[in-house]
Design a protein around this motif. Structure first.
Motif, PDB file in Angstrom:
ATOM      1  N   VAL A 145     -58.541  26.046   7.584  1.00 41.42           N
ATOM      2  CA  VAL A 145     -57.199  25.481   7.401  1.00 41.42           C
ATOM      3  C   VAL A 145     -57.197  24.765   6.048  1.00 41.42           C
ATOM      4  N   GLU A 146     -56.331  25.190   5.151  1.00 40.11           N
ATOM      5  CA  GLU A 146     -56.379  24.673   3.780  1.00 40.11           C
ATOM      6  C   GLU A 146     -55.571  23.390   3.600  1.00 40.11           C
ATOM      7  N   THR A 147     -54.603  23.183   4.470  1.00 38.11           N
ATOM      8  CA  THR A 147     -53.803  21.960   4.398  1.00 38.11           C
ATOM      9  C   THR A 147     -53.107  21.751   5.741  1.00 38.11           C
ATOM     10  N   VAL A 196     -52.463  32.154  -4.149  1.00 43.41           N
ATOM     11  CA  VAL A 196     -52.047  31.285  -3.042  1.00 43.41           C
ATOM     12  C   VAL A 196     -50.929  31.985  -2.279  1.00 43.41           C
ATOM     13  N   TYR A 197     -51.151  32.156  -0.989  1.00 42.51           N
ATOM     14  CA  TYR A 197     -50.147  32.781  -0.121  1.00 42.51           C
ATOM     15  C   TYR A 197     -49.650  31.726   0.864  1.00 42.51           C
ATOM     16  N   ALA A 198     -48.350  31.643   1.039  1.00 41.67           N
ATOM     17  CA  ALA A 198     -47.817  30.718   2.049  1.00 41.67           C
ATOM     18  C   ALA A 198     -46.858  31.473   2.948  1.00 41.67           C
ATOM     19  N   ARG A 256     -56.110  31.091  -1.251  1.00 41.00           N
ATOM     20  CA  ARG A 256     -55.669  30.115  -0.247  1.00 41.00           C
ATOM     21  C   ARG A 256     -54.556  30.709   0.612  1.00 41.00           C
ATOM     22  N   PHE A 257     -54.629  30.443   1.910  1.00 44.47           N
ATOM     23  CA  PHE A 257     -53.555  30.838   2.821  1.00 44.47           C
ATOM     24  C   PHE A 257     -53.013  29.576   3.481  1.00 44.47           C
ATOM     25  N   VAL A 258     -51.714  29.355   3.327  1.00 41.63           N
ATOM     26  CA  VAL A 258     -51.068  28.160   3.892  1.00 41.63           C
ATOM     27  C   VAL A 258     -50.061  28.594   4.951  1.00 41.63           C
ATOM     28  N   LEU A 259     -50.236  28.080   6.161  1.00 42.33           N
ATOM     29  CA  LEU A 259     -49.284  28.384   7.231  1.00 42.33           C
ATOM     30  C   LEU A 259     -48.227  27.278   7.231  1.00 42.33           C
ATOM     31  N   SER A 260     -47.189  27.480   6.434  1.00 42.34           N
ATOM     32  CA  SER A 260     -46.194  26.405   6.324  1.00 42.34           C
ATOM     33  C   SER A 260     -45.445  26.234   7.645  1.00 42.34           C
ATOM     34  N   ILE A 261     -45.229  27.331   8.367  1.00 45.62           N
ATOM     35  CA  ILE A 261     -44.674  27.215   9.720  1.00 45.62           C
ATOM     36  C   ILE A 261     -45.828  26.841  10.655  1.00 45.62           C
ATOM     37  N   GLY A 262     -46.218  25.564  10.585  1.00 49.24           N
ATOM     38  CA  GLY A 262     -47.398  25.108  11.328  1.00 49.24           C
ATOM     39  C   GLY A 262     -47.275  25.306  12.828  1.00 49.24           C
ATOM     40  N   HIS A 263     -46.031  25.374  13.319  1.00 49.21           N
ATOM     41  CA  HIS A 263     -45.878  25.570  14.776  1.00 49.21           C
ATOM     42  C   HIS A 263     -46.419  26.924  15.225  1.00 49.21           C
TER      43      HIS A 263
END
Ligand SMILES: Cc1ncc(C[n+]2csc(CCOP(=O)(O)OP(=O)(O)O)c2C)c(N)n1
Ligand SMILES: [Mg+2]
Length: 355
Positions: free
Chosen positions: A134-136, A174-176, A71-78
């Motif tokens: 997009v995972e989340t 899981v990578y964020a 899973r790849f999560v782009l926590s900096i969604g901007h």
């Protein structure tokens, strides 16, 4: 004279750089066309995300819902254009909200051209079950990294429930990707504490430490020492001193993969709006288009045709698909073979799997 291997290495690194600059310029052009958005961080972190996807992520673009995908999560969604560019270049396929594979591209170049417009597949912030891959959904800072801890716990839970001797079917990572803003939020600190306590070695946060946020330099509001902080939480902490050094990025990701007793934080020093002559390292590059003149000057720095817009040079998609695509496809096929053997031995458990 160069040996064949040396020539290959040079060609390879040229293709890497071309792909990285494609991510950067697609991000710049999309934000400019929308006349709103966040170009600076995609420009800075393109090498890191490219290296992760191209060389490490276990993910098949043709099957973005395989149960055991990383899973790849782009926590900096901007910084969403970073993700949309990767999804486009790697040819991730679309699935619909009820997870039937549809087959067309998740993100076309035309979708990128409609970044931030109503109904676009490329909204300002990534939205789960709207854009495949997009995972989340992310946007509120801190939420993405917190969700990534839940995903890592889910991997551990599913592994303990489904795996059997000889069948390590569930073992994803899981990578964020997070930023200064994520680090400031309480929710990320609480989640990091739990991840350290649970020794989630399947979890890697990549912290874009560019020392810039929306309002200016981090000195204004934030002076935590993230390395000390996370060591205190029981994490493994490593640092990449230059986001452009692909070798260093790869070594840090390898360190994560070799660490089996705790989560890993990779702190990356980067320059927001890398390559923009007047806007690099400034907060104006956080949330405004570069402007046509600055954009042209930046493209000159990248040795890019300065008037080209939304340019994907020949071979870039193929290069990305030969990296992530080939590795991901092979891993998927091996996993399906294993799963079919598992189904024969454990039919009831196999029927309980879900995406
Ligand atoms: C909880 C929360 N508060 C405020 C915002 C508004 N906001 C969006 S981006 C940002 C700054 C983020 O800074 P950083 O993570 O360093 O990103 P960079 O400027 O380096 O791209 C803020 C305050 C938000 N998205 N979520
Ligand atoms: Mg920042």
């Amino acid at each position: 004279m160069l040996t064949t291997n040396e020539t290959k290495a040079i060609n390879h690194s040229h293709s890497d750089q071309l792909a990285i600059n494609t991510i950067r310029t697609l991000s710049m052009d999309a934000v400019q066309a929308a006349n709103s958005g966040h170009p600076g961080t995609p420009m800075a972190m393109a090498p890191v995300v490219y290296c992760l996807w191209q060389k490490f992520l276990r993910f098949d673009p043709a099957d973005p819902i395989l149960a055991n995908r990383d899973r790849f999560v782009l926590s900096i969604g901007h910084a969403s254009m970073l993700m949309y560019s990767m999804l486009h270049l790697t040819g991730v396929k679309a699935v619909n909200p009820i997870y039937e594979t549809l087959g067309e591209l998740a993100i076309t170049l035309d979708d990128i051209k409609t970044f931030r417009q109503l109904d676009s597949k490329c909204p300002g912030h990534p939205e789960y079950r709207w854009t495949s891959g997009v995972e989340t959904t992310t946007g509120p800072l801190g939420q993405g990294v917190a969700v990534s801890v839940g995903m890592a716990i889910a991997d551990r839970w599913m592994g303990s429930y489904f795996n059997r001797p000889g069948f390590e079917l569930i073992d994803y990572n899981v990578y964020a990707l997070c930023g200064d803003g994520d680090m400031m939020e309480g929710v990320s600190n609480g989640a990091a504490s739990l991840a350290g306590h649970l020794k989630l070695s399947n979890l890697c946060w990549i912290y874009d430490s560019n020392r810039i946020t929306i309002e200016g330099h981090t000195e204004l509001a934030f002076s935590d020492d993230a390395a000390t902080h996370f060591i205190g939480y029981g994490w493994n902490v490593t640092r990449v001193g230059d986001a452009n050094d692909l070798g260093m990025v790869a070594r840090a990701l390898q360190t994560f993969q070799n660490t089996s007793d705790r989560p890993t934080l990779i702190i990356v020093d980067s320059h927001i709006a890398y390559g923009a002559p007047n806007k690099q390292d400034t907060s104006v590059a956080h949330g405004e288009p570069l402007g046509e003149d600055e954009s042209r000057a930046t493209k000159r720095n990248y040795h890019w045709p300065e008037d080209a817009k939304f340019l994907v040079p020949e071979g870039v998609r193929e290069h990305c698909q030969a990296g992530l695509g080939q590795r991901g496809g092979e891993l998927r096929n091996a996993w399906m073979t294993k799963f079919n053997e598992y189904r024969a031995q454990y039919p009831q458990l196999a029927d309980r799997r879900s995406a």
